[in-house]
Design a protein around this motif. Structure first.
Motif, PDB file in Angstrom:
ATOM      1  N   VAL A  20       0.848  -1.191   0.000  1.00 39.72           N
ATOM      2  CA  VAL A  20       0.000   0.000   0.000  1.00 39.72           C
ATOM      3  C   VAL A  20       0.882   1.238   0.000  1.00 39.72           C
ATOM      4  O   VAL A  20       1.783   1.364   0.836  1.00 39.72           O
ATOM      5  CB  VAL A  20      -0.935   0.029   1.228  1.00 39.72           C
ATOM      6  N   TYR A  21       0.600   2.152  -0.929  1.00 36.76           N
ATOM      7  CA  TYR A  21       1.335   3.412  -1.026  1.00 36.76           C
ATOM      8  C   TYR A  21       0.323   4.558  -1.005  1.00 36.76           C
ATOM      9  O   TYR A  21      -0.686   4.497  -1.712  1.00 36.76           O
ATOM     10  CB  TYR A  21       2.166   3.468  -2.302  1.00 36.76           C
ATOM     11  N   SER A  22       0.609   5.589  -0.224  1.00 36.78           N
ATOM     12  CA  SER A  22      -0.321   6.698  -0.094  1.00 36.78           C
ATOM     13  C   SER A  22       0.450   8.003   0.064  1.00 36.78           C
ATOM     14  O   SER A  22       1.509   8.038   0.709  1.00 36.78           O
ATOM     15  CB  SER A  22      -1.243   6.483   1.117  1.00 36.78           C
ATOM     16  N   VAL A  23      -0.084   9.064  -0.518  1.00 38.65           N
ATOM     17  CA  VAL A  23       0.528  10.380  -0.386  1.00 38.65           C
ATOM     18  C   VAL A  23      -0.573  11.429  -0.415  1.00 38.65           C
ATOM     19  O   VAL A  23      -1.609  11.249  -1.073  1.00 38.65           O
ATOM     20  CB  VAL A  23       1.556  10.635  -1.521  1.00 38.65           C
ATOM     21  N   TYR A  24      -0.405  12.499   0.330  1.00 37.36           N
ATOM     22  CA  TYR A  24      -1.365  13.607   0.318  1.00 37.36           C
ATOM     23  C   TYR A  24      -0.608  14.924   0.473  1.00 37.36           C
ATOM     24  O   TYR A  24       0.536  14.954   0.977  1.00 37.36           O
ATOM     25  CB  TYR A  24      -2.396  13.472   1.457  1.00 37.36           C
ATOM     26  N   ALA A  25      -1.246  16.015   0.067  1.00 38.16           N
ATOM     27  CA  ALA A  25      -0.653  17.347   0.226  1.00 38.16           C
ATOM     28  C   ALA A  25      -1.759  18.386   0.078  1.00 38.16           C
ATOM     29  O   ALA A  25      -2.769  18.147  -0.591  1.00 38.16           O
ATOM     30  CB  ALA A  25       0.441  17.588  -0.816  1.00 38.16           C
TER      31      ALA A  25
ATOM     32  N   ASN B 141     -11.571  30.149   7.797  1.00 37.74           N
ATOM     33  CA  ASN B 141     -10.776  28.934   7.675  1.00 37.74           C
ATOM     34  C   ASN B 141     -11.079  28.238   6.356  1.00 37.74           C
ATOM     35  O   ASN B 141     -12.209  28.268   5.872  1.00 37.74           O
ATOM     36  CB  ASN B 141     -11.090  27.962   8.810  1.00 37.74           C
ATOM     37  N   ALA B 142     -10.075  27.611   5.796  1.00 39.34           N
ATOM     38  CA  ALA B 142     -10.254  26.832   4.578  1.00 39.34           C
ATOM     39  C   ALA B 142      -9.134  25.810   4.483  1.00 39.34           C
ATOM     40  O   ALA B 142      -8.033  26.017   5.018  1.00 39.34           O
ATOM     41  CB  ALA B 142     -10.254  27.731   3.342  1.00 39.34           C
ATOM     42  N   ALA B 143      -9.404  24.685   3.836  1.00 42.48           N
ATOM     43  CA  ALA B 143      -8.394  23.650   3.654  1.00 42.48           C
ATOM     44  C   ALA B 143      -8.689  22.871   2.378  1.00 42.48           C
ATOM     45  O   ALA B 143      -9.847  22.708   1.993  1.00 42.48           O
ATOM     46  CB  ALA B 143      -8.365  22.697   4.850  1.00 42.48           C
ATOM     47  N   TYR B 144      -7.617  22.408   1.732  1.00 39.99           N
ATOM     48  CA  TYR B 144      -7.738  21.561   0.549  1.00 39.99           C
ATOM     49  C   TYR B 144      -6.712  20.436   0.659  1.00 39.99           C
ATOM     50  O   TYR B 144      -5.574  20.656   1.105  1.00 39.99           O
ATOM     51  CB  TYR B 144      -7.490  22.354  -0.738  1.00 39.99           C
ATOM     52  N   ARG B 145      -7.121  19.227   0.285  1.00 42.62           N
ATOM     53  CA  ARG B 145      -6.211  18.092   0.270  1.00 42.62           C
ATOM     54  C   ARG B 145      -6.353  17.337  -1.050  1.00 42.62           C
ATOM     55  O   ARG B 145      -7.468  17.042  -1.493  1.00 42.62           O
ATOM     56  CB  ARG B 145      -6.514  17.135   1.425  1.00 42.62           C
ATOM     57  N   LEU B 146      -5.205  17.025  -1.639  1.00 39.70           N
ATOM     58  CA  LEU B 146      -5.128  16.150  -2.798  1.00 39.70           C
ATOM     59  C   LEU B 146      -4.418  14.890  -2.352  1.00 39.70           C
ATOM     60  O   LEU B 146      -3.311  14.948  -1.789  1.00 39.70           O
ATOM     61  CB  LEU B 146      -4.348  16.815  -3.935  1.00 39.70           C
ATOM     62  N   GLY B 147      -5.052  13.747  -2.549  1.00 36.39           N
ATOM     63  CA  GLY B 147      -4.467  12.490  -2.110  1.00 36.39           C
ATOM     64  C   GLY B 147      -4.439  11.444  -3.203  1.00 36.39           C
ATOM     65  O   GLY B 147      -5.252  11.470  -4.144  1.00 36.39           O
ATOM     66  N   TYR B 148      -3.494  10.518  -3.094  1.00 39.29           N
ATOM     67  CA  TYR B 148      -3.379   9.426  -4.060  1.00 39.29           C
ATOM     68  C   TYR B 148      -3.014   8.157  -3.308  1.00 39.29           C
ATOM     69  O   TYR B 148      -2.149   8.169  -2.419  1.00 39.29           O
ATOM     70  CB  TYR B 148      -2.306   9.738  -5.101  1.00 39.29           C
ATOM     71  N   VAL B 149      -3.672   7.049  -3.651  1.00 39.31           N
ATOM     72  CA  VAL B 149      -3.416   5.753  -3.029  1.00 39.31           C
ATOM     73  C   VAL B 149      -3.219   4.721  -4.130  1.00 39.31           C
ATOM     74  O   VAL B 149      -3.972   4.696  -5.109  1.00 39.31           O
ATOM     75  CB  VAL B 149      -4.575   5.322  -2.111  1.00 39.31           C
TER      76      VAL B 149
END
Length: 556
Positions: free
Chosen positions: A164-169, A183-191
């Motif tokens: 399993v490989y995962s990354v987010y930013a 307040n605000a937030a954004y996440r881009l993730g890949y698995v």
């Protein structure tokens, strides 16, 4: 490995930090209880600013000899040499906090019983104060191995594991416009997963996934222009996964919340909003008579040319009410109950900093999410200064990551069951960890029940369960014997049950003990470890005992 804090109401979305920042914090979606703030969507809290820069980077090379014996009649005895290269390190400056542990391992067989294999494992997290006190950027990554179905991974079963490989930013904004917090937030993730098992089929169901999630809110804390606090917030999440059925998940919400203080330590909170969630997948190939076409393994074949099938379709009003109790600066309890996902929902969290060296975190959670979203949310909730726990024999990452000043997070609820379909996840978790003088310790436990969104067609019974559940317990204890030596003990147990056709309940147990001693100005390290692993699926029971002896040289 991951997760902590007060949690977020929109547990399927990453939430920005509390809008109020004082007293009772954010009353809106980003203040709901969850197992760990980021674990259910909360963006990591702003890291404290350091006055002095500090960096510790420790690359190493390691060579060990491993002996593994399957206990019982007819059991095999396996030996192989493991050559590993890795790096452990951390960086702390006024604006950057980073921590990582990465290991590449090569198993070399020479007796024909164990195939050569490469293993990557690691955990990393970084927080950058782009604009101190206002804008941060967070990123993280994970590489690990799991059975994917509740089984233990011992030495003799590592070639039957799921990688399993995962990354987010993504960035997080936390600022004010007069008395109003923004307040605000954004996440881009890949698995990505790679199924190495002999009869592995996960690649067909879930190959990889890309996830987007965002939240925004405005609000004011109690005691400002108004005697109560208020928040208006919204969130959006989407995941597109590869694999045979190409599942797709999309959800959004908007809601308003209020917090009314009853005393200096107790407040009541309530909120109402609207939510819309949809999930879909490819239909299956059918013959001229409308019957499903199956592959040689008896599984349905996807047909992307047909209209997509809705597996989850829910929209409507959500509401809840609860309490926020903060008797001291070290303790916070949040609890809410209401209606969401078309039924009753109950969530809550307890965080207690016992002292400067130990902390307790507990939670009850309820969310509709996906494997990819949940894993990235768990990863984004790593505690500060986490200790990376590895199996000393296999090198695999442990089930939990514990903070050196207390607290911790466990990945079991994400990695126990890997599926492409969205699911409703309910359960609870608790972690207790800390350090004192020569001792370090950590305990984590959790229960998770998942109900999967799937087409109402019995042809999917062999490949998609309707529900599954698991219970897991993990504990570690370490002691510094001298300036140059230490000993560590780790134990775990898990119970997994799925209603997938032909599946049995699975019980997995394991324990390891390791000893290390450094020489040559702490550069050369003697490593010795023993481990025992057992898996029982009701039909077959396998117990494996393993030992390891080796040397590590650290370049620092």
């Amino acid at each position: 490995m991951a997760g902590l804090g007060t949690g977020a109401y929109a547990q399927d979305y990453p939430a920005p930090p509390p809008a109020s920042g004082v007293s009772y914090g954010e009353p809106g979606p980003e203040a709901e209880a969850g197992p760990d703030q980021a674990q259910d969507g909360q963006a990591p809290a702003e890291a404290p600013r350091r006055r002095h820069a500090r960096a510790e980077i420790r690359p190493y090379l390691e060579v060990t000899q491993v002996l593994s014996a399957e206990l019982g009649d007819g059991g095999e005895t396996l030996t192989y040499t493991s050559v590993a290269a890795g790096v452990d390190g951390s960086i702390q400056t006024r604006r950057v906090t980073a921590q990582m542990s990465y290991r590449y391992e090569r198993h070399i067989e020479y007796d024909g019983n164990v195939p050569d294999r490469d293993i990557h494992s690691g955990l990393a997290a970084v927080n950058v104060q782009v604009v101190p006190g206002a804008l941060t950027f967070d990123a993280g990554a994970l590489a690990t191995r799991t059975a994917g179905d509740g089984r233990a991974i011992g030495v003799s079963t590592q070639d039957q594991a799921v990688n399993v490989y995962s990354v987010y930013a993504g960035p997080t904004l936390s600022t004010h416009a007069g008395p109003v917090a923004v307040n605000a937030a954004y996440r881009l993730g890949y698995v990505k997963i790679d199924d190495d098992r002999i009869a592995g089929t996960l690649d067909d169901d879930f190959d990889s996934a890309t996830a987007h999630s965002a939240t925004a809110s405005v609000g004011m804390a109690p005691g400002g222009p108004l005697p109560f606090g208020w928040t208006v917030g919204a969130g959006y999440a989407r995941e597109d996964s590869g694999g045979r059925f190409e599942q797709r998940f999309e959800g959004m919400y908007a809601r308003a919340d209020v917090v009314v203080p009853l005393s200096s330590t107790l407040a009541v909170t309530a909120g109402v909003g609207y939510e819309d969630i949809q999930a879909s997948q490819n239909d299956i190939l059918r013959d001229g008579g409308g019957l499903p076409v199956l592959d040689p393994a008896g599984r349905p074949i996807a047909d992307p040319s047909r209209p997509r099938l809705l597996t989850y379709d829910m929209d409507g009003v959500m509401y809840d009410a609860g309490i926020i109790w903060r008797p001291t600066a070290r303790t916070e309890l949040q609890a809410r109950a209401g209606r969401r996902y078309g039924g009753t929902t109950v969530i809550g969290s307890l965080s207690h900093q016992i002292n400067d060296h130990a902390a307790l975190n507990a939670a009850v959670f309820d969310s509709v999410t996906t494997f990819g979203n949940q894993l990235n949310n768990d990863l984004s909730s790593l505690p500060d200064d986490f200790d990376v726990s590895r199996d000393p024999v296999t090198g695999n990452l442990g089930g939990c990551a514990f903070g050196r000043q207390g607290g911790g997070a466990c990945l079991g609820r994400s990695l126990q069951s890997i599926r492409g379909n969205s699911f409703r996840m309910r359960g609870g978790s608790i972690t207790f960890s800390g350090e004192r003088r020569l001792w370090t310790w950590g305990i984590g436990a959790g229960y998770t029940h998942r109900r999967y969104a799937r087409p109402n067609d019995p042809v999917f019974d062999p490949v998609i369960p309707r529900e599954d559940e698991d219970v897991s317990v993990y504990a570690s204890l370490g002691r510094q014997l001298s300036r140059t030596s230490n000993v560590d003990l780790n134990v775990y147990a898990s119970w997994y049950d799925s209603d997938l056709a032909g599946a049995n309940d699975i019980t997995s147990l394991g324990a390891t003990a390791s000893y290390s001693r450094t020489f040559l100005l702490d550069r050369l390290q003697l490593l010795a470890a023993m481990g025992i692993y057992n898996t029982d699926d009701g039909v077959d029971s396998s117990t494996n005992a393993s030992g390891q002896l080796g040397l590590r040289y650290t370049f620092w």
